[in-house]
Design a protein around this motif. Structure first.
Motif, mmCIF file in Angstrom:
data_model
loop_
_atom_site.group_PDB
_atom_site.id
_atom_site.type_symbol
_atom_site.label_atom_id
_atom_site.label_comp_id
_atom_site.label_asym_id
_atom_site.label_seq_id
_atom_site.Cartn_x
_atom_site.Cartn_y
_atom_site.Cartn_z
ATOM 1 N N LEU A 1 0.942 -0.999 -0.067
ATOM 2 C CA LEU A 1 0.038 -0.027 -0.043
ATOM 3 C C LEU A 1 0.839 1.039 0.047
ATOM 4 N N MET A 2 0.632 2.298 -1.123
ATOM 5 C CA MET A 2 1.324 3.150 -1.109
ATOM 6 C C MET A 2 0.726 4.466 -0.944
ATOM 7 N N LEU A 3 1.096 5.430 -0.165
ATOM 8 C CA LEU A 3 0.369 6.652 0.428
ATOM 9 C C LEU A 3 1.396 7.784 -0.064
ATOM 10 N N TYR A 4 0.909 8.620 -0.766
ATOM 11 C CA TYR A 4 1.899 9.614 -1.342
ATOM 12 C C TYR A 4 1.144 11.067 -1.458
ATOM 13 N N THR A 5 1.950 12.177 -1.648
ATOM 14 C CA THR A 5 1.334 13.564 -1.853
ATOM 15 C C THR A 5 1.376 14.116 -3.277
ATOM 16 N N VAL B 1 5.173 6.968 1.271
ATOM 17 C CA VAL B 1 4.909 5.865 2.434
ATOM 18 C C VAL B 1 4.552 4.598 1.882
ATOM 19 N N LEU B 2 5.215 3.702 2.147
ATOM 20 C CA LEU B 2 4.944 2.256 1.734
ATOM 21 C C LEU B 2 4.900 1.278 2.810
ATOM 22 N N LEU B 3 3.739 0.471 2.637
ATOM 23 C CA LEU B 3 3.447 -0.333 3.734
ATOM 24 C C LEU B 3 3.147 -1.743 3.152
#
Length: 497
Positions: free
Chosen positions: A427-431, A491-493
């Motif tokens: 799961l990748m969160l980014y701006t 951010v990578l989980l």
């Protein structure tokens, strides 16, 4: 070699001790200019302005004969030329350096010979009889101060500036150095040369220790030596000031780096099987922290909460606000809040802490169940996360229920969407800094679709974790043709079966 000196000065020209000083009663020196050939011979002209002496250039080149000076004056005027016109010519000559001489001489007799700068132009000399007068004459165009350590009747404020820090215990020495300390306090950005007698070299050395750039013997002064010393003192002061500013700048930069590193989050994932990776690149030059912020924590029930956000703007105020929102999010999450309730409280924090009503922040919050197979997603005007799994191409999570950015609508709501993750996923969160970079020389931007294709290709090449994030940020930068204008946080989980 001795240089010509006007007769009324009664101080022979001694080049740095290379020639003995002549006795005052030994008669006129053969090196002196004959009377009537130099404006300095006119005592009336000398007293026209007691606080400022117009310096006349003296021909001291090695091949010049002083015996022929009767036919040509030092200012280039023939004998009989009107003195007023000669003085006008001298006053019109450009000057590079201005010197303030502080000496106690009621008779007004100068102790400084004619001075020339490195280009042969006259050095302008102003004379002050005391520290009060020196304060009035100390303007921005003064480059160097000549201070006579034998100065008497100093300004009353001198006793208050003497902290007794020289540790000598000699009352007379303390008194003289107090005058110097007062001058250094009065002119912290100016070069200072101390003048003392040849029998008191120790006092000159103490003056240098206190803060003067150099010291000279007043009874051994000549034009060349003093001109050289002034130029050296000015350049040394400039060098010392530049070095001090550089050292202060380095210290501030180090403190800022330590502060910004301390403001970056430390993920709290103890006991969780998830793997964490993050990349951060601020848009501000030489900054370590921008308006983007992120955090990851695990609550006691085993739920992993991840968040990424972006404050509009790129300056230090936006960075500070992002840190405040991150800390508030962690505190509220650990207190048990999530979803709409948490985002509503964060909006209240933003409204109280922002410096302008136009400032807002986007945010993406994800809470992953203890078994790691499901997650709740809340979006506040932020791009939807990317999810990838073995054998399944990377894709974006649903963003139909995207709510408004924080700080835009009072009383807004942010629905929580339940999503299935599966047994193994990334799961990748980014701006938006990751997707708003340009592609090539045109106006086309990478966008979310371009980012998804890029991640698919990099995962197909076997990149995972930190390597995947590093490759993604580097490729986005290369496609943009240089540094990205906006902050970038990713951010990578990862969860493996």
């Amino acid at each position: 070699m001795p240089v010509p000196v006007p007769r009324q000065r009664a101080i022979p020209a001694v080049e740095c001790g290379q020639a003995p000083a002549a006795s005052p009663d030994s008669g006129p020196s053969t090196e002196q200019a004959p009377p009537g050939t130099h404006p300095a011979e006119n005592p009336t002209a000398q007293r026209e302005n007691p606080t400022e002496k117009r310096e006349k250039p003296t021909d001291t080149s090695p091949g010049t004969s002083t015996g022929t000076s009767t036919s040509t004056s030092t200012t280039g005027t023939a004998p009989g030329t009107d003195r007023t016109q000669s003085r006008r010519t001298e006053s019109a000559a450009p000057t590079n350096l201005t010197v303030l001489l502080i000496e106690d001489d009621p008779a007004g007799s100068p102790i400084v010979p004619d001075l020339l700068d490195q280009a042969g132009k006259p050095i302008r000399v102003r004379t002050a009889r005391n520290l009060t007068e020196a304060g009035r004459l100390l303007t921005d165009d003064v480059h160097c101060i000549l201070l006579d350590l034998a100065l008497s009747a100093p300004a009353p404020a001198r006793t208050s500036t003497d902290g007794g820090g020289n540790g000598k215990g000699d009352a007379e020495g303390d008194d003289e150095l107090a005058v110097l300390r007062h001058v250094l306090e009065l002119a912290p950005r100016h070069a200072v040369l101390a003048l003392t007698s040849s029998s008191d070299a120790e006092r000159g050395a103490e003056a240098v220790a206190v803060g003067a750039q150099d010291y000279l013997f007043r009874d051994e002064l000549d034009g060349r030596l003093l001109s050289r010393a002034i130029r050296y003192a000015v350049e040394r002061k400039r060098s010392d000031s530049a070095e001090r500013r550089l050292a202060e700048g380095r210290l501030r930069a180090q403190e800022n780096r330590r502060l910004e590193r301390g403001l970056l989050p430390t993920p709290l994932l103890a006991g969780s099987p998830l793997r964490f990776a993050a990349r951060y690149r601020p848009g501000r030059s030489r900054a370590l922290l921008g308006g983007d912020f992120y955090d990851v924590v695990r609550t006691p029930d085993g739920t992993v909460h991840a968040m990424i956000g972006d404050v509009c703007g790129h300056g230090p105020d936006e960075a500070a606000l992002g840190v405040e929102l991150r800390i508030a999010w962690r505190a509220l999450t650990l207190a048990g809040l999530c979803g709409d309730e948490l985002l509503g409280t964060l909006q209240q924090v933003l409204e109280h802490e922002r410096s302008d009503d136009e400032i807002f922040a986007t945010l993406c919050a994800v809470d992953i169940s203890p078994d790691g197979r499901r997650a709740g997603l809340c979006l506040a005007g932020h791009p939807s996360p990317l999810i990838a799994a073995p054998g399944v191409p990377a894709r974006l999570l649903p963003y139909d229920n995207n709510g408004p950015a924080l700080g835009l609508l009072p009383g807004a709501r942010w629905p929580r969407t339940q999503v299935e993750l599966g047994a193994e996923w990334s799961l990748m969160l980014y701006t938006d800094g990751l997707i708003e970079g340009h592609v090539g020389q045109g106006r086309e931007r990478l966008g979310q679709d371009g980012m998804v294709e890029m991640v698919r290709r990099q995962r197909a090449g076997g990149l995972r974790g930190e390597e995947l994030l590093r490759a993604a940020v580097n490729e986005v930068r290369e496609l943009n043709g240089g540094e990205l204008a906006d902050d970038v946080a990713v951010v990578l989980l990862d969860r493996t079966a």
